[in-house]
Design an enzyme around this catalytic site. Sequence first.
Site, PDB file in Angstrom:
ATOM      1  CE1 TYR A 182      -4.390   2.058   7.574  1.00 24.34           C
ATOM      2  CE2 TYR A 182      -4.439   1.013   5.429  1.00 24.34           C
ATOM      3  CZ  TYR A 182      -4.899   1.977   6.297  1.00 24.34           C
ATOM      4  OH  TYR A 182      -5.856   2.865   5.877  1.00 24.34           O
ATOM      5  CG  LEU A 239      -2.661   9.050   4.840  1.00 21.94           C
ATOM      6  CD1 LEU A 239      -1.857   8.679   6.073  1.00 21.94           C
ATOM      7  CD2 LEU A 239      -3.201   7.806   4.163  1.00 21.94           C
ATOM      8  CD  GLU A 256      -7.819  12.393   4.733  1.00 23.65           C
ATOM      9  OE1 GLU A 256      -7.057  12.014   3.834  1.00 23.65           O
ATOM     10  OE2 GLU A 256      -7.592  12.185   5.942  1.00 23.65           O
ATOM     11  CE  LYS A 296      -2.344   3.620   4.115  1.00 24.46           C
ATOM     12  NZ  LYS A 296      -3.700   4.060   3.894  1.00 24.46           N
TER      13      LYS A 296
END
Length: 286
Positions: A32, A204, A180, A148
Amino acid sequence: MTQVYFNGHWVAPEQAQISVFDRGFLFGDGVYEVIPAFAGRLFGLDEHLDRLGRSLDQIDIADPLTRDEWFAIIKRLISECASPDVSVYIQVTRGTAAKRDHAYPNPAVAPTVLVSGSPMAALSEAIRRDGAQAITVPDIRWSRCDIKSINLLPNIMARQQAVAAGASEAILVRDGLALEGAASNLFAVIDDELLTAPIGPHILGGITRQKLLDMIRGQGQIPVLEVPIPFDRLFDATEVFVTSSTRDLLPITRINDHPVGAGRIGPVWTALNQAFQQLKTVQVSP
Ligand SMILES: Cc1ncc(COP(=O)(O)O)c(C=O)c1O
């Protein structure tokens, strides 16, 4: 409710139907993107579509649309969404196979494509004034966090733990490193340098992260290093913030109920945020 783009058609969300054998539904076999638009103008469109292309490539799905086709769909969603700030959601799954089988369908089937737009929620007054809280949790994700993927169960569980603790984000810790957020990249000011984890399979590569790094390297507000942030050094930080397309630079003033620095929004965040807001008005796509 704004229509969504679904497999070549524009339909009301409740009319878009997938098969129970869609591999996104059965396996989370898909990827996505989330692309922001501010005041009706897209920010980082090419970077987001590049990342979508990379994610698809990594899981062997051919990009189903050309760049012009993506752009036309996204533009239409933004113009139809009754809000100046919009977040565009793209999801591509491997499609619907005749039976449930872990291996890819052979021959390949048509991917399932969904694109929708929704108004971007503004940050609360309290967070804009006092900053947000975060908790730290063990990172239980897989080793390809650079894709992702729509498989977000560990991220969902982490974010829910944060919400249950009255916090806005969960910071994920793996092998002693603060990597993160559950849905954001992490920055910390330690010894007057800005640190953020380097790109790699355990994070990411956020578009906001990259745009911010490019901005700082161009404008020189603060020395910036892409290095791992040891978990215990997080508590020496004078400022911490997380970045994402829908929350920009979110200042974190408490972690696990300890104040970060003075426990208030700090000067580095304030200066960077101001410059970033400016960037968002100039670096726009049509
Ligand atoms: C795990 C993770 N890291 C980082 C980010 C930030 O990425 P971006 O700035 O491209 O929104 C996100 C965004 O959803 C994310 O889910």
